[in-house]
Scaffold this motif. Sequence first.
Motif, short mmCIF file in Angstrom:
data_model
loop_
_atom_site.label_atom_id
_atom_site.label_comp_id
_atom_site.label_asym_id
_atom_site.label_seq_id
_atom_site.Cartn_x
_atom_site.Cartn_y
_atom_site.Cartn_z
N PHE A 382 0.83 -1.21 0.00
CA PHE A 382 0.00 0.00 0.00
C PHE A 382 0.86 1.26 0.00
O PHE A 382 0.61 2.21 -0.74
CB PHE A 382 -0.91 -0.03 1.23
CG PHE A 382 -1.69 1.24 1.44
CD1 PHE A 382 -2.84 1.50 0.71
CD2 PHE A 382 -1.27 2.19 2.36
CE1 PHE A 382 -3.56 2.67 0.90
CE2 PHE A 382 -1.98 3.36 2.56
CZ PHE A 382 -3.13 3.60 1.83
N ILE A 383 1.89 1.26 0.85
CA ILE A 383 2.70 2.46 1.05
C ILE A 383 3.56 2.78 -0.17
O ILE A 383 3.66 3.94 -0.58
CB ILE A 383 3.59 2.30 2.30
CG1 ILE A 383 2.75 2.42 3.58
CG2 ILE A 383 4.72 3.31 2.31
CD1 ILE A 383 2.19 3.81 3.82
N GLU A 384 4.18 1.76 -0.77
CA GLU A 384 5.14 2.01 -1.85
C GLU A 384 4.53 2.80 -3.01
O GLU A 384 5.05 3.87 -3.37
CB GLU A 384 5.73 0.68 -2.34
CG GLU A 384 6.85 0.87 -3.33
CD GLU A 384 7.61 -0.42 -3.60
OE1 GLU A 384 8.37 -0.43 -4.57
OE2 GLU A 384 7.41 -1.40 -2.85
N PRO A 385 3.43 2.33 -3.62
CA PRO A 385 2.85 3.12 -4.73
C PRO A 385 2.30 4.46 -4.27
O PRO A 385 2.40 5.46 -4.99
CB PRO A 385 1.74 2.22 -5.27
CG PRO A 385 1.42 1.27 -4.16
CD PRO A 385 2.69 1.07 -3.41
N VAL A 386 1.70 4.50 -3.06
CA VAL A 386 1.13 5.76 -2.55
C VAL A 386 2.22 6.81 -2.38
O VAL A 386 2.06 7.97 -2.79
CB VAL A 386 0.38 5.52 -1.22
CG1 VAL A 386 0.06 6.85 -0.54
CG2 VAL A 386 -0.90 4.74 -1.47
N MET A 387 3.35 6.42 -1.78
CA MET A 387 4.43 7.38 -1.55
C MET A 387 5.06 7.83 -2.86
O MET A 387 5.41 9.00 -3.03
CB MET A 387 5.49 6.76 -0.64
CG MET A 387 5.02 6.47 0.78
SD MET A 387 4.41 7.94 1.64
CE MET A 387 5.87 8.94 1.76
N ILE A 388 5.23 6.89 -3.81
CA ILE A 388 5.81 7.25 -5.11
C ILE A 388 4.90 8.24 -5.84
O ILE A 388 5.36 9.25 -6.39
CB ILE A 388 6.05 5.99 -5.96
CG1 ILE A 388 7.19 5.16 -5.36
CG2 ILE A 388 6.37 6.36 -7.41
CD1 ILE A 388 7.39 3.82 -6.01
N VAL A 389 3.59 7.97 -5.83
CA VAL A 389 2.62 8.87 -6.47
C VAL A 389 2.62 10.21 -5.76
O VAL A 389 2.56 11.28 -6.41
CB VAL A 389 1.21 8.24 -6.46
CG1 VAL A 389 0.16 9.27 -6.89
CG2 VAL A 389 1.16 7.03 -7.38
N LEU A 390 2.67 10.19 -4.41
CA LEU A 390 2.65 11.44 -3.63
C LEU A 390 3.86 12.31 -3.95
O LEU A 390 3.73 13.51 -4.19
CB LEU A 390 2.61 11.10 -2.14
CG LEU A 390 2.62 12.29 -1.17
CD1 LEU A 390 1.34 13.11 -1.34
CD2 LEU A 390 2.73 11.82 0.27
N ILE A 391 5.06 11.69 -3.97
CA ILE A 391 6.28 12.45 -4.26
C ILE A 391 6.24 12.98 -5.69
O ILE A 391 6.57 14.15 -5.95
CB ILE A 391 7.53 11.56 -4.03
CG1 ILE A 391 7.66 11.22 -2.55
CG2 ILE A 391 8.78 12.27 -4.53
CD1 ILE A 391 8.74 10.21 -2.25
N GLY A 392 5.81 12.10 -6.62
CA GLY A 392 5.72 12.53 -8.02
C GLY A 392 4.75 13.67 -8.20
O GLY A 392 5.04 14.65 -8.91
N ALA A 393 3.58 13.58 -7.54
CA ALA A 393 2.56 14.62 -7.66
C ALA A 393 3.04 15.93 -7.05
O ALA A 393 2.78 17.02 -7.59
CB ALA A 393 1.27 14.15 -6.97
N LEU A 394 3.77 15.83 -5.95
CA LEU A 394 4.27 17.02 -5.26
C LEU A 394 5.27 17.77 -6.14
O LEU A 394 5.16 19.00 -6.33
CB LEU A 394 4.93 16.61 -3.95
CG LEU A 394 5.31 17.72 -2.97
CD1 LEU A 394 4.08 18.48 -2.50
CD2 LEU A 394 6.04 17.13 -1.77
N ILE A 395 6.24 17.03 -6.68
CA ILE A 395 7.26 17.67 -7.52
C ILE A 395 6.65 18.16 -8.83
O ILE A 395 6.94 19.27 -9.30
CB ILE A 395 8.41 16.68 -7.78
CG1 ILE A 395 9.12 16.35 -6.45
CG2 ILE A 395 9.41 17.24 -8.78
CD1 ILE A 395 10.15 15.26 -6.53
N ALA A 396 5.80 17.31 -9.43
CA ALA A 396 5.15 17.71 -10.68
C ALA A 396 4.28 18.95 -10.48
O ALA A 396 4.25 19.86 -11.32
CB ALA A 396 4.30 16.56 -11.22
#
Length: 414
Positions: A382-396
């Motif tokens: 659960f955490i791995e994809p959520v954190m990757i998406v969160l970081i990507g969304a934040l920087i993007a």
Amino acid sequence: MLNFSYTGKKEGQDISGIIEALTKPQAIAKLRAQKITVSKINEAKTNGSSGADPEIKTFLGMQLHSDKLSDLDVMMFSKKLETMMKADLPIMDSILLARRQAKKPGMIKLTNSIIEDLNQGRSFSSALEKFPKYFDDSYVNMVKAGESSGTLALFLNKIVNLVEKKLKIIKDIKGALTYPIILLTVALLVTTVMLIKVVPVFEEIYGGLGVELPAATQKVIAMSNFLKNPAQGGLLFISTALIITTLVFLNKRIYAVKKFFHAFSLKIPAFGPLVIKSIYAKLAMVLSNLLNAGVPIIEALEISSRVTNNILVREAIARIQQEILTGKNLSELFGNEKIFPIEFAEFMKVGERTGSVDEMFNSLATYYEAEVDNAVGALKQFIEPVMIVLIGALIAGLLLTLYQPIFNMGSVVK
């Protein structure tokens, strides 16, 4: 301090053992105080050693290392005792050997204290009670059961298994949380660096062009200016620290606030199920071992409630303790508490019918150990994809906000 092996008589019966003293005359004086008539006494040697105690390292009179012992230290100490006692080594000799092998100041002091108590005729369990930080009620009660039944080695084996399983659960939880914490820290650092270093470059470019900036871009620039200003950055740090300190204070001092946070922690997706299942596993393990050791159910429930700090679980167990005095079945009481799943009640029903409640708690412990493993896997997935998406969304999001004025300029030119 030295160890002296002695033989003699006490109340007409032959007696032998080992006593700790600075000198032989002092050892004899200690034995006489215990009403022991000494016939032979010599300095004890263990496995060819000189008889000298391990020393606590100091520098300029100050102790170099902490007295603190970890759960792993306690487990290894228990495992050593179990191995030596299975080889029919007396408890005193086992502790003496453990002291010879001790390197940490805390372990040296612990074994010295136990040896002193044993020399004064106290039981091993009462010697452990002086260290509640390392030996909880479940540990001490199981040692008492081993002493009373003459099977201390067997109960030490149960204790070692119990501690190992507890450590595994804690390790699994820490392992599951390490990855998201690292990712979150990286995300915050990247965002902070972008706000302090990258955003000012865009601000300077747009200032030279004289274009009107969108509201989102202006907010990002305002955040950047806020962080770059030492006074405002310090204010943010102090405010954050003050909020965290206040929450920690309220959590410690106000029961209702603490209960709210405990209830909230169990509702967090993926993380909550892991926490509650680990509580179930530890609770069932302790109850199984205590009941198997002959500890009364009321006392076993009281001791087992201390395996967790969660108020909801503790309150539920306290209610079960009160209601069981009315003669109700354990399965019914666990079934009435919403905090416990239906598995507890169903397993208890089987145990009550067969007269093996302790075995049912052991089965529950095994079941929830497997559930903890599954919950750890689910949390990681659960955490791995959520954190990757969160970081990507934040920087993007930051980059899109910064480039938005350029996109707007293109549309104006068209």
